[in-house]
Design a protein around this motif. Structure first.
Motif, PDB file in Angstrom:
ATOM      1  N   ASN A  12      28.480  38.555  34.310  1.00  0.00           N
ATOM      2  CA  ASN A  12      29.345  39.457  35.076  1.00  0.00           C
ATOM      3  C   ASN A  12      30.482  39.958  34.174  1.00  0.00           C
ATOM      4  O   ASN A  12      31.653  39.604  34.385  1.00  0.00           O
ATOM      5  N   PRO A  13      30.166  40.769  33.161  1.00  0.00           N
ATOM      6  CA  PRO A  13      31.188  41.191  32.192  1.00  0.00           C
ATOM      7  C   PRO A  13      32.161  42.182  32.821  1.00  0.00           C
ATOM      8  O   PRO A  13      31.845  42.892  33.767  1.00  0.00           O
ATOM      9  N   GLU A  14      33.359  42.200  32.277  1.00  0.00           N
ATOM     10  CA  GLU A  14      34.390  43.147  32.668  1.00  0.00           C
ATOM     11  C   GLU A  14      35.103  43.637  31.412  1.00  0.00           C
ATOM     12  O   GLU A  14      35.152  42.942  30.396  1.00  0.00           O
ATOM     13  N   ALA A  57      32.573  45.337  26.487  1.00  0.00           N
ATOM     14  CA  ALA A  57      32.999  44.029  26.995  1.00  0.00           C
ATOM     15  C   ALA A  57      32.772  42.931  25.958  1.00  0.00           C
ATOM     16  O   ALA A  57      33.569  41.990  25.842  1.00  0.00           O
ATOM     17  N   GLU A  58      31.718  43.061  25.168  1.00  0.00           N
ATOM     18  CA  GLU A  58      31.403  42.037  24.177  1.00  0.00           C
ATOM     19  C   GLU A  58      32.361  42.080  22.986  1.00  0.00           C
ATOM     20  O   GLU A  58      32.867  41.044  22.544  1.00  0.00           O
ATOM     21  N   TYR A 116      31.585  46.992  36.216  1.00  0.00           N
ATOM     22  CA  TYR A 116      30.637  48.047  35.838  1.00  0.00           C
ATOM     23  C   TYR A 116      30.755  49.262  36.751  1.00  0.00           C
ATOM     24  O   TYR A 116      30.734  50.409  36.295  1.00  0.00           O
ATOM     25  N   GLU A 117      30.882  49.034  38.076  1.00  0.00           N
ATOM     26  CA  GLU A 117      30.971  50.155  39.011  1.00  0.00           C
ATOM     27  C   GLU A 117      32.206  51.006  38.727  1.00  0.00           C
ATOM     28  O   GLU A 117      32.153  52.237  38.736  1.00  0.00           O
ATOM     29  N   LEU A 152      25.568  51.703  31.024  1.00  0.00           N
ATOM     30  CA  LEU A 152      25.511  50.246  31.164  1.00  0.00           C
ATOM     31  C   LEU A 152      25.522  49.561  29.798  1.00  0.00           C
ATOM     32  O   LEU A 152      26.230  48.562  29.595  1.00  0.00           O
ATOM     33  N   LYS A 153      24.776  50.119  28.859  1.00  0.00           N
ATOM     34  CA  LYS A 153      24.742  49.540  27.520  1.00  0.00           C
ATOM     35  C   LYS A 153      26.104  49.638  26.849  1.00  0.00           C
ATOM     36  O   LYS A 153      26.575  48.685  26.205  1.00  0.00           O
ATOM     37  N   ALA A 154      26.775  50.809  27.005  1.00  0.00           N
ATOM     38  CA  ALA A 154      28.107  50.980  26.426  1.00  0.00           C
ATOM     39  C   ALA A 154      29.097  50.004  27.051  1.00  0.00           C
ATOM     40  O   ALA A 154      29.952  49.430  26.356  1.00  0.00           O
TER      41      ALA A 154
END
Length: 710
Positions: free
Chosen positions: A276-278, A265-266, A322-323, A258-260
């Protein structure tokens, strides 16, 4: 350092020479009284050269610790919050071990004692191994459960030792081993923890038959109940700890994923909000490039990464959530590689490849499931999205060996192997009867070798070498075929007898006859269980090896050069009467053999008896009961508990009905394989960990998803 410990001259032997660089091998094999001392026979490194090599090794060990310390202090201690990449306590402990070993070297050169303490530092290095550190927590968590059963065992031994002393204190016959409380206590300990109870109780039972009832009660309580409870308790404790550890490790990995994901995404300017990042395709490919630089993973090309991205991007938006990112991360945790399906003939001779006769030949070699044709000119997007309509349950298989049915070539080779087996049986019968073999046998061996070579060539004419080499059975066939053929040819050309040395490989080659047993469920289950044990038992074996290593070096320093046939202190001991002198502590290999025997036999009272007779240090024999508690009762029982846990897990998976559901991981792997199939390639993968770890990660992902929904 481990290799040096095996080949360096023992300290007790170097004491007999004033020169540090002389050959001590001959002097070590002879006692001061002129008696022969049994050694392992390995060549010894002279003391001086051994010390120089040891000093060089210590320099590199200390440099490693100092670099790790500098990295931790400079880069990770300055973070907010602080991060631990290297454990500073472990590093300081390692540096202390290095300093201690250097001081031991200086003391040994100055005073030349018959023992050294370097084994403490060398064991300390091994305890810093990640496998040992992780399992040390397991051992600590199991100690309380172990001590609860051990207290009952000790109490039972004390009670029956006291009863035995009360019974035999006024008897002159049949009281051997029960004259005093200390001797009775040791006798009951030996009878309780080993198979030597018959020797311990035989004399008293022969003289007083009624005492057999007492010994029967003792054996039932100790051997049948308490010792079994030790294994049961450790098994339960191990399973509880392993489940908890697996869950914590899986949650830690999922949080890291999740952190990666958020970082990628950032830094790649995701178009969506931070809530809601992608991840874009460009960011994902950059991540795969960086990930492929790791030496522990199989590199993935940008082309393959694009296929994987489009396989997981089901809506074709060019973004993955994320999924979906977790599904890809689960895929790349496997050791994944791709191979071209068809052989070079598909490109070099397309007319021959597409001819009707060669198609029938291809079906004969690899079966219906091995018929693949390369398709060129399709874009990656076309390959991915056109394959989504052709997903079947058979996609879990890859390669010609997973096709339904047995190819014709395989059936013919099974017949050939059975005939070859008959030839081997006849050759063995002639050899055992000392009857000369008919000359025809040598010719038949050459014929069979050429047939095996023809099988290899047939397969390589249909599938590519990479596809052929992807299966371990093919690798074994390839090497054994060329070895058997070369030995047969050399024997005929030079009239030698080299083929005798290939008999074992020939027999192993014939084991392919039983390959069809893989379709039997029970055989599949046992093969899977054994393979899982071999793959996942590494950490347990390392911990057990460290314990045996410590006691091996300790015993060499304490009683090295004392256990030999001519030692008058051993006269009348069962150690010599049973001809056990080869199991001694005179050097590291011999001592290792002694402790392996102790480990598998649980306890051998002849060893502590012999050591108590010859050792210059009072109470040295106590290391054997200590080894029984630490090595046998805890670590070795944990190894057994590990095998039980693996078996139970696999048995539950076998009994549980499989429920298939498509998640991001399955879809990614599914479509990735289909897309590669369009390009004439096969996808191969092996688990980097074990299946239970992958399932734990999946469960952790589901728990995290439920928390997010709430």
């Amino acid at each position: 350092m481990l290799v040096l410990s095996v080949f360096e001259t023992p300290a007790w032997c170097g004491q007999q020479s004033h020169s540090l660089f002389g050959d001590a091998g001959a002097r070590c094999s002879e006692s001061p009284g002129g008696d022969d001392i049994l050694l392992s026979g390995v060549p010894y490194i002279p003391l001086g050269w051994g010390l120089i090599i040891e000093l060089v090794i210590l320099y590199f060990i200390s440099k490693k610790f100092r670099l790790e310390r500098a990295v931790q202090l400079e880069y990770f201690e300055t973070m907010t919050p602080k991060q631990e990449y290297y454990n500073l306590k472990g590093i300081n402990f390692g540096l202390a071990c290095v300093a201690f070993e250097v001081l031991d070297m200086v003391f040994f050169v100055a005073f030349r004692p018959r023992f050294r303490l370097a084994f403490l530092a060398r064991t300390g290095y091994l305890f810093l191994l990640p496998a040992v550190l992780n399992l040390s927590q397991l051992v600590y968590s199991c100690l309380w459960e172990f001590f609860s059963i051990a207290s009952f065992l000790i109490g039972t031994i004390l009670l029956f030792a006291w009863i035995a002393v009360m019974i035999f204190q006024d008897m002159s016959l049949g009281a051997k081993g029960f004259h005093s409380f200390s001797s009775a206590l040791y006798s009951m300990f030996v009878a309780g923890v080993s198979a030597e109870f018959l020797t311990t109780f035989l004399e008293s039972y022969t003289t007083h038959r009624w005492v057999g009832l007492l010994w029967l009660v003792f054996l039932v309580i100790v051997h049948v109940l308490l010792l079994s409870l030790v294994l049961d308790t450790l098994t339960a404790a191990y399973m509880t700890y392993s489940e908890k550890y697996a869950e914590e490790e899986a949650e830690h990995k999922v949080k890291g994923i999740l952190k990666a994901f958020r970082v990628i995404a950032e830094v790649t300017d995701s178009p969506n909000s931070s809530d809601n990042p992608e991840v874009t395709k460009k960011g994902f490919i950059a991540f795969i490039k960086e990930y492929s630089l790791s030496p522990k993973v199989v590199p993935m090309s940008e082309d393959k990464a694009s296929i994987m991205f489009m396989a997981i991007d089901k809506d074709g938006s060019g973004l993955i959530d994320y999924e979906e990112f977790c599904g890809i991360c689960r895929v790349i945790q496997y050791k994944v590689w791709c191979t071209r399906k068809d052989s070079f003939l598909a490109t070099w001779c397309p007319a021959l490849w597409d001819s009707g006769r060669f198609r029938r030949f291809r079906r004969f070699v690899v079966g219906e499931g091995g018929q693949h044709s390369q398709r060129a000119g399709l874009s990656i997007s076309d390959m991915v999205h056109s394959s989504e309509d052709h997903l079947t349950s058979e996609d879990q298989a890859s390669g010609p060996e997973q096709s339904a049915g047995i190819p014709g070539l395989e059936r013919w080779m099974n017949v050939v192997l059975i005939v070859n087996l008959s030839l081997v049986v006849l050759e063995t019968a002639y050899d055992l009867s000392k009857v000369p073999e008919p000359p025809m046998f040598e010719f038949l061996e050459l014929v069979f070798s050429l047939v095996y070579l023809g099988e290899v060539m047939c397969k390589l004419s249909v599938v590519s070498f990479g596809e052929y080499w992807a299966f371990t059975s093919n690798q074994f066939d390839f090497f054994s075929t060329w070895l058997l053929l070369s030995t047969s040819v050399i024997e005929r050309l030079f009239s030698g007898n080299l083929s005798t040395y290939a008999n074992m490989l020939r027999l192993l080659r014939l084991l392919r006859v039983v390959k069809n047993l893989k379709n039997v469920d029970s055989v599949q289950f046992m093969v899977k269980t054994i393979s899982k044990l071999l793959l996942t038992a590494k950490d347990m074996v390392i911990l057990l090896g460290v314990v045996v290593f410590f006691f091996t070096l300790l015993s060499v320093q304490l009683v090295g050069g004392e256990l030999y046939v001519g030692n008058k202190k051993l006269e009348g001991s069962e150690y010599l009467e049973e001809h056990m002198a080869v199991l001694n502590c005179n050097d590291v290999p011999c001592a290792f053999g002694l402790w392996v025997v102790m480990l598998l036999s649980e306890y051998v009272p002849n060893f502590p008896d012999a050591v108590s007779r010859v050792s210059h240090v009072p109470g040295t024999w106590i290391i054997f009961p200590i080894f029984y508690v630490c090595g046998v009762s805890i670590v070795f029982e944990l190894v057994k508990a590990f095998t039980i846990e693996v078996f139970i897990t696999l048995f539950r998976e076998r009994a549980r009905k499989e429920v298939k559901h498509e998640d991001a991981f399955e879809r990614c792997l599914h479509v990735f394989r289909q897309a590669l199939d369009k390009r004439g390639e096969n996808l191969h993968y092996r688990e980097s960990g074990n299946e239970s770890q992958q399932l734990a990660i999946q469960e952790a992902l589901e728990r995290l998803g439920h928390k997010a929904e709430k």
